[in-house]
Structure formats: C-alpha cells, structure tokens
Design a protein around this motif. Structure first.
Motif, PDB file in Angstrom:
ATOM      1  N   ASP A  99      12.344 -14.708  -4.593  1.00 15.78           N
ATOM      2  CA  ASP A  99      11.382 -13.786  -3.997  1.00 15.78           C
ATOM      3  C   ASP A  99      12.040 -12.959  -2.900  1.00 15.78           C
ATOM      4  OD1 ASP A  99       9.442 -14.797  -5.635  1.00 15.78           O
ATOM      5  OD2 ASP A  99       8.522 -16.092  -4.112  1.00 15.78           O
ATOM      6  N   ALA A 158       8.308  -0.782   2.103  1.00 15.39           N
ATOM      7  CA  ALA A 158       7.044  -1.515   1.969  1.00 15.39           C
ATOM      8  C   ALA A 158       7.259  -2.750   1.092  1.00 15.39           C
ATOM      9  CB  ALA A 158       5.972  -0.602   1.376  1.00 15.39           C
ATOM     10  N   MET A 159       7.879  -3.781   1.666  1.00 10.66           N
ATOM     11  CA  MET A 159       8.252  -4.975   0.907  1.00 10.66           C
ATOM     12  C   MET A 159       7.093  -5.945   0.693  1.00 10.66           C
ATOM     13  SD  MET A 159      12.015  -5.929   2.409  1.00 10.66           S
ATOM     14  CE  MET A 159      13.373  -4.762   2.360  1.00 10.66           C
ATOM     15  N   GLN A 160       5.960  -5.723   1.362  1.00 13.01           N
ATOM     16  CA  GLN A 160       4.810  -6.615   1.252  1.00 13.01           C
ATOM     17  C   GLN A 160       5.208  -8.064   1.551  1.00 13.01           C
ATOM     18  OE1 GLN A 160       2.999  -5.957  -2.576  1.00 13.01           O
ATOM     19  NE2 GLN A 160       2.465  -3.839  -2.118  1.00 13.01           N
ATOM     20  N   LEU A 161       5.816  -8.269   2.700  1.00 13.77           N
ATOM     21  CA  LEU A 161       6.344  -9.585   3.059  1.00 13.77           C
ATOM     22  C   LEU A 161       5.258 -10.583   3.450  1.00 13.77           C
ATOM     23  CD1 LEU A 161       9.546  -8.610   5.071  1.00 13.77           C
ATOM     24  CD2 LEU A 161       9.362  -9.313   2.681  1.00 13.77           C
ATOM     25  N   GLY A 162       4.062 -10.122   3.772  1.00 13.13           N
ATOM     26  CA  GLY A 162       2.999 -11.056   4.135  1.00 13.13           C
ATOM     27  C   GLY A 162       3.108 -11.516   5.574  1.00 13.13           C
ATOM     28  N   GLU A 163       2.347 -12.563   5.894  1.00 15.30           N
ATOM     29  CA  GLU A 163       2.291 -13.053   7.274  1.00 15.30           C
ATOM     30  C   GLU A 163       3.439 -13.994   7.611  1.00 15.30           C
ATOM     31  OE1 GLU A 163      -1.486 -14.809   7.970  1.00 15.30           O
ATOM     32  OE2 GLU A 163      -2.616 -12.943   7.704  1.00 15.30           O
ATOM     33  N   TRP A 213       7.358 -14.651   6.981  1.00 15.07           N
ATOM     34  CA  TRP A 213       8.527 -13.990   6.424  1.00 15.07           C
ATOM     35  C   TRP A 213       9.781 -14.348   7.228  1.00 15.07           C
ATOM     36  CZ3 TRP A 213      10.689 -11.130  10.248  1.00 15.07           C
ATOM     37  CH2 TRP A 213       9.852 -10.640  11.244  1.00 15.07           C
ATOM     38  N   SER A 241       2.820  -5.448   9.143  1.00 12.41           N
ATOM     39  CA  SER A 241       1.943  -5.408   7.954  1.00 12.41           C
ATOM     40  C   SER A 241       2.748  -5.455   6.665  1.00 12.41           C
ATOM     41  CB  SER A 241       1.071  -4.150   7.992  1.00 12.41           C
ATOM     42  OG  SER A 241       0.234  -4.142   9.128  1.00 12.41           O
ATOM     43  N   GLY A 242       3.778  -6.279   6.665  1.00 16.66           N
ATOM     44  CA  GLY A 242       4.587  -6.463   5.467  1.00 16.66           C
ATOM     45  C   GLY A 242       5.643  -5.416   5.236  1.00 16.66           C
ATOM     46  N   VAL A 243       5.686  -4.371   6.085  1.00 17.79           N
ATOM     47  CA  VAL A 243       6.678  -3.298   5.964  1.00 17.79           C
ATOM     48  C   VAL A 243       7.879  -3.610   6.849  1.00 17.79           C
ATOM     49  CG1 VAL A 243       7.141  -0.839   6.323  1.00 17.79           C
ATOM     50  CG2 VAL A 243       4.930  -1.573   5.422  1.00 17.79           C
ATOM     51  N   PRO A 289       9.794 -13.238   1.691  1.00 17.40           N
ATOM     52  CA  PRO A 289       8.369 -13.454   1.989  1.00 17.40           C
ATOM     53  C   PRO A 289       8.004 -14.919   2.189  1.00 17.40           C
ATOM     54  CG  PRO A 289       8.633 -13.133  -0.348  1.00 17.40           C
ATOM     55  CD  PRO A 289      10.009 -12.978   0.253  1.00 17.40           C
TER      56      PRO A 289
END
Length: 253
Positions: free
Chosen positions: A67, A113-118, A120, A162-164, A183
């Motif tokens: 991931d 914008a990797m959308q890493l979540g909370e 990471w 925000s995941g970016v 992530p």
C-alpha cells in the motif's frame, strides 16, 4: 539475517511453504510423447506469522500489500502508481540521492493526493545546504519525527493534510528525493530498519516489494497478498491481549 524481510523490515514468520509455478502448458502429442511447454518458472511463498498485536498486524497488512505511493523523480513527478502532482510545481533533475530528484523554489510546494487517511507514515530525503548532505527523514501521523534515525522536531519540509502529501522548499532545503507515503502507522520498532534500508537504497516502486532473508538465496521482487487473519489470545508486553496471526502470499514478479 531474518528469515524474511520486506524492504528491510523483518517479518516474524512461524511457518511457510514454497510453490513452483510453471509458465506454459505441458501436453502430449498424438503419438503419446510428452511435450514440454514450460517457458519460465516463478516462485510463490505462503507464510503464517506469529501472533501480532493489533497495531503490528495493521501495519504488516499494509506493508505486505504494498500500500502507498513512492516518488523516485527519475524522469517525471508521477508516483509509482501513476499519480501526478496536483499542480505542475517544481522541476526534476539528475544527481539527487538516488538518481533523479525534485527542486522547488523557496516557499513553493508540490502536492500529491495520495489519500493517506488519518494514520500514515512518510519517508523522504531532503538536501540540507547547511549540513552539505542528504538527510533521511521519517514523519508519522502521531507527530513523531526522525532525521537520520534521531528524534527530531523538523518535518524536513514534508506535510500531510487530509491525505494529501506535500513537500515545500525552505531556505536551506529545496531539493527532495525518494518521497514515500504509506497509509499506515509503522511501529517504533520498525524505525531503525526503515532508516537502514532507505539510507542505503531507494524504496521499491510500490506495490512491488523487495523480499530478502534466509527463505531465498537472493533478493526477490515480489507482489504480496494478505489472505486470512486468525485471532488469538497471547501475552504481549506483560499483558494478555487478543491479537492476530496473518496468512499471506508473496509472488515472484
């Protein structure tokens, strides 16, 4: 040497098996003679871990699955999964820590914008003109940071909102290389292994991993898949907890 390590991180294996995969189809001729259609051979390994704490199991799931995103900057600013910058900021150059790198103007930011979540973890190299050297930096979502394996207050120009994931040029640090966004939150025990691997070589082009250790005579490029998890009760750090034993497969690429 551990029995199995993925990108330098030891994986606690309890048992496993190896399977040989033949590429091509064998058959018999009309006369009955056997015709060998094998064109190549690849290996697959199936493993089961020892009982893991919930945090370890979650991190190991993300690691095995490959991931995240890796930015090598060797020829462009796309991640290993084909994600481009949100805006065309910065220029790539050769002669960075591991080949290509990214140069930014002071105060300029490049973001993905990797959308890493909370939860990471981020790894990267930044060139410090003050130190006259490339520094390896680790950042985590819980606020912990390390520079050259030493706890540090500096994020090395990297931030995640925000995941970016973004890198920003500073007065004495405008060059970046081998930026990795994962992530999941890596355990403290992994930090030394991350630093040892990432200081000596670039991160693998996720989702591909480098498997090494006693299970094979040489390093192998693999794709991983976590199949099942078995919940078990065991003693961890002096307390009885319910953890998980993972079953996963590594496939030679």
């Amino acid at each position: 040497m551990p029995f199995l390590a993925l990108n330098g991180i030891p994986v606690p294996v309890a048992e496993g098996r190896r399977r040989q995969v033949n590429i091509g189809t064998d058959s018999r001729a009309f006369s009955g003679a056997y015709r060998l259609g094998r064109r190549a051979v690849r290996q697959e390994w199936e493993f089961k871990t020892v009982p893991l704490s919930p945090d370890e199991a979650l991190a190991l799931r993300g690691l095995i699955a490959g991931d995240g995103h890796a930015l090598a900057f060797d020829s462009d600013a796309f991640t290993s999964r084909g994600l481009n910058r949100m805006t065309a900021v910065g220029t790539t150059f050769q002669g960075a820590r591991f080949g290509g790198g990214l140069n930014l103007a002071v105060g300029a930011s490049a973001a993905w914008a990797m959308q890493l979540g909370e939860r990471w973890t981020a790894l990267h190299h930044v060139y410090s003109s003050a130190a006259g050297a490339w520094l390896q930096v680790i950042n985590r979502s819980d606020g912990k940071r390390w520079t050259q394996e030493t706890p540090s207050a500096s994020a090395g120009g990297l931030s995640v909102v925000s995941g970016v994931l973004a890198v920003t040029g500073a007065t004495d640090a405008v060059s970046f290389d081998d930026v990795v966004g994962l992530p999941f939150l890596v355990p403290d025990a992994w930090v030394a292994h991350l630093v040892a691997w990432h200081t000596g070589r670039a991160w693998s082009a996720l989702p591909f991993l480098v498997a090494s250790g006693g299970f094979a005579p040489a390093e192998v490029k693999v794709l991983g898949e976590v199949r099942d998890g078995e919940f078990v009760e065991f003693i961890h750090n002096g307390a009885r907890i319910v953890g998980e034993r993972l079953e996963f497969t590594l496939r030679e690429v």
